[in-house]
Design a protein around this motif. Structure first.
Motif, PDB file in Angstrom:
ATOM      1  N   VAL A 155       0.805  -1.222   0.000  1.00  0.00           N
ATOM      2  CA  VAL A 155       0.000   0.000   0.000  1.00  0.00           C
ATOM      3  C   VAL A 155       0.837   1.272   0.000  1.00  0.00           C
ATOM      4  N   LYS A 156       2.142   1.138   0.062  1.00  0.00           N
ATOM      5  CA  LYS A 156       3.012   2.316   0.080  1.00  0.00           C
ATOM      6  C   LYS A 156       2.772   3.180  -1.159  1.00  0.00           C
ATOM      7  N   GLY A 157       2.654   4.480  -0.921  1.00  0.00           N
ATOM      8  CA  GLY A 157       2.416   5.400  -2.016  1.00  0.00           C
ATOM      9  C   GLY A 157       0.957   5.567  -2.372  1.00  0.00           C
ATOM     10  N   ARG A 158       0.097   4.703  -1.849  1.00  0.00           N
ATOM     11  CA  ARG A 158      -1.337   4.784  -2.150  1.00  0.00           C
ATOM     12  C   ARG A 158      -2.170   5.089  -0.909  1.00  0.00           C
ATOM     13  N   PHE A 159      -1.773   4.570   0.234  1.00  0.00           N
ATOM     14  CA  PHE A 159      -2.523   4.762   1.477  1.00  0.00           C
ATOM     15  C   PHE A 159      -1.759   5.712   2.394  1.00  0.00           C
ATOM     16  N   THR A 160      -2.520   6.491   3.173  1.00  0.00           N
ATOM     17  CA  THR A 160      -1.924   7.389   4.152  1.00  0.00           C
ATOM     18  C   THR A 160      -2.668   7.251   5.470  1.00  0.00           C
ATOM     19  N   ILE A 161      -1.932   6.976   6.527  1.00  0.00           N
ATOM     20  CA  ILE A 161      -2.530   6.889   7.863  1.00  0.00           C
ATOM     21  C   ILE A 161      -2.297   8.205   8.581  1.00  0.00           C
ATOM     22  N   SER A 162      -3.295   8.636   9.327  1.00  0.00           N
ATOM     23  CA  SER A 162      -3.159   9.855  10.105  1.00  0.00           C
ATOM     24  C   SER A 162      -4.009   9.748  11.352  1.00  0.00           C
ATOM     25  N   LYS A 163      -3.753  10.651  12.274  1.00  0.00           N
ATOM     26  CA  LYS A 163      -4.463  10.585  13.551  1.00  0.00           C
ATOM     27  C   LYS A 163      -4.771  11.985  14.035  1.00  0.00           C
ATOM     28  N   ASP A 164      -5.983  12.163  14.552  1.00  0.00           N
ATOM     29  CA  ASP A 164      -6.391  13.419  15.167  1.00  0.00           C
ATOM     30  C   ASP A 164      -6.578  13.144  16.653  1.00  0.00           C
ATOM     31  N   ASN A 165      -5.586  13.508  17.463  1.00  0.00           N
ATOM     32  CA  ASN A 165      -5.654  13.204  18.897  1.00  0.00           C
ATOM     33  C   ASN A 165      -6.792  13.935  19.586  1.00  0.00           C
ATOM     34  N   ALA A 166      -7.111  15.129  19.118  1.00  0.00           N
ATOM     35  CA  ALA A 166      -8.194  15.894  19.738  1.00  0.00           C
ATOM     36  C   ALA A 166      -9.539  15.202  19.551  1.00  0.00           C
ATOM     37  N   LYS A 167      -9.685  14.510  18.443  1.00  0.00           N
ATOM     38  CA  LYS A 167     -10.944  13.803  18.154  1.00  0.00           C
ATOM     39  C   LYS A 167     -10.851  12.315  18.460  1.00  0.00           C
ATOM     40  N   ASN A 168      -9.687  11.874  18.953  1.00  0.00           N
ATOM     41  CA  ASN A 168      -9.485  10.438  19.222  1.00  0.00           C
ATOM     42  C   ASN A 168      -9.864   9.598  18.011  1.00  0.00           C
ATOM     43  N   THR A 169      -9.424  10.021  16.868  1.00  0.00           N
ATOM     44  CA  THR A 169      -9.810   9.354  15.638  1.00  0.00           C
ATOM     45  C   THR A 169      -8.589   9.059  14.768  1.00  0.00           C
ATOM     46  N   LEU A 170      -8.573   7.843  14.243  1.00  0.00           N
ATOM     47  CA  LEU A 170      -7.530   7.395  13.318  1.00  0.00           C
ATOM     48  C   LEU A 170      -8.137   7.329  11.928  1.00  0.00           C
ATOM     49  N   TYR A 171      -7.368   7.727  10.929  1.00  0.00           N
ATOM     50  CA  TYR A 171      -7.862   7.733   9.558  1.00  0.00           C
ATOM     51  C   TYR A 171      -6.961   6.885   8.662  1.00  0.00           C
ATOM     52  N   LEU A 172      -7.554   6.427   7.561  1.00  0.00           N
ATOM     53  CA  LEU A 172      -6.781   5.783   6.519  1.00  0.00           C
ATOM     54  C   LEU A 172      -7.303   6.305   5.188  1.00  0.00           C
ATOM     55  N   GLN A 173      -6.510   7.143   4.558  1.00  0.00           N
ATOM     56  CA  GLN A 173      -6.833   7.636   3.221  1.00  0.00           C
ATOM     57  C   GLN A 173      -6.325   6.610   2.217  1.00  0.00           C
ATOM     58  N   MET A 174      -7.219   6.097   1.405  1.00  0.00           N
ATOM     59  CA  MET A 174      -6.860   5.062   0.437  1.00  0.00           C
ATOM     60  C   MET A 174      -7.108   5.586  -0.971  1.00  0.00           C
ATOM     61  N   ASN A 175      -6.043   5.719  -1.733  1.00  0.00           N
ATOM     62  CA  ASN A 175      -6.131   6.200  -3.112  1.00  0.00           C
ATOM     63  C   ASN A 175      -5.716   5.108  -4.084  1.00  0.00           C
ATOM     64  N   ASN A 176      -6.112   5.288  -5.334  1.00  0.00           N
ATOM     65  CA  ASN A 176      -5.749   4.331  -6.385  1.00  0.00           C
ATOM     66  C   ASN A 176      -6.035   2.896  -5.933  1.00  0.00           C
ATOM     67  N   LEU A 177      -7.234   2.692  -5.473  1.00  0.00           N
ATOM     68  CA  LEU A 177      -7.602   1.377  -4.949  1.00  0.00           C
ATOM     69  C   LEU A 177      -7.585   0.323  -6.039  1.00  0.00           C
ATOM     70  N   LYS A 178      -7.211  -0.884  -5.647  1.00  0.00           N
ATOM     71  CA  LYS A 178      -7.121  -2.012  -6.565  1.00  0.00           C
ATOM     72  C   LYS A 178      -8.049  -3.119  -6.085  1.00  0.00           C
ATOM     73  N   PRO A 179      -8.483  -3.989  -6.982  1.00  0.00           N
ATOM     74  CA  PRO A 179      -9.351  -5.095  -6.552  1.00  0.00           C
ATOM     75  C   PRO A 179      -8.736  -5.916  -5.427  1.00  0.00           C
ATOM     76  N   GLU A 180      -7.428  -6.032  -5.399  1.00  0.00           N
ATOM     77  CA  GLU A 180      -6.783  -6.820  -4.341  1.00  0.00           C
ATOM     78  C   GLU A 180      -6.805  -6.127  -2.989  1.00  0.00           C
ATOM     79  N   ASP A 181      -7.288  -4.885  -2.947  1.00  0.00           N
ATOM     80  CA  ASP A 181      -7.479  -4.194  -1.675  1.00  0.00           C
ATOM     81  C   ASP A 181      -8.805  -4.574  -1.021  1.00  0.00           C
ATOM     82  N   THR A 182      -9.625  -5.321  -1.736  1.00  0.00           N
ATOM     83  CA  THR A 182     -10.912  -5.746  -1.196  1.00  0.00           C
ATOM     84  C   THR A 182     -10.715  -6.599   0.045  1.00  0.00           C
ATOM     85  N   ALA A 183     -11.334  -6.179   1.138  1.00  0.00           N
ATOM     86  CA  ALA A 183     -11.173  -6.881   2.417  1.00  0.00           C
ATOM     87  C   ALA A 183     -12.025  -6.196   3.476  1.00  0.00           C
ATOM     88  N   MET A 184     -12.122  -6.849   4.622  1.00  0.00           N
ATOM     89  CA  MET A 184     -12.663  -6.196   5.810  1.00  0.00           C
ATOM     90  C   MET A 184     -11.485  -5.478   6.463  1.00  0.00           C
TER      91      MET A 184
END
Length: 124
Positions: free
Chosen positions: A63-92
């Protein structure tokens, strides 16, 4: 006790984007290590991206170069930005928090708290 709730999953075509969110509640600590994992049918759970307690960020090679993880401590929330998704990214996709002692940031057995997951489906 820590409670994690993921959201943002859905169905997209290849090349599309999604943003996953993971809301952390309960006995939260801003220095928690947190990570995203995924599990496709018939496959083992694998680490996707992790945010270490001292700010270290790691990604799976797939996922390097396509996904970005980030965190907002004030909101206690973790994010995962997923770009250029591929069929092999299909999952839970699962959010995890609280790394065990001497655990690996992308180790599927190394986190204490887990969410219920959100489904991501990428069609070709």
């Amino acid at each position: 006790q820590v409670h994690l709730v993921e959201s943002g999953g859905g169905s997209v075509q290849a090349g599309g984007s999604l943003i996953l969110s993971c809301k952390l509640s309960g006995n939260t600590e801003t220095h928690y290590s947190m990570a995203w994992f995924r599990q496709a049918p018939g496959k083992e759970r694998e680490g996707v991206a992790a945010f270490g307690s001292i700010g270290v960020i790691v990604y799976a090679d797939s996922v390097k170069g396509r996904f970005t993880i980030s965190k907002d401590n004030a909101k206690n929330t973790l994010y995962l930005q997923m770009n250029n998704l591929k069929p092999e990214d299909t999952a839970m996709y699962y959010c995890a928090a609280g790394l065990k002692a001497r655990g690996g940031l992308l180790g599927p057995l190394d986190y204490i708290n887990w969410g219920q997951g959100t489904q991501v489906t990428v069609s070709s």
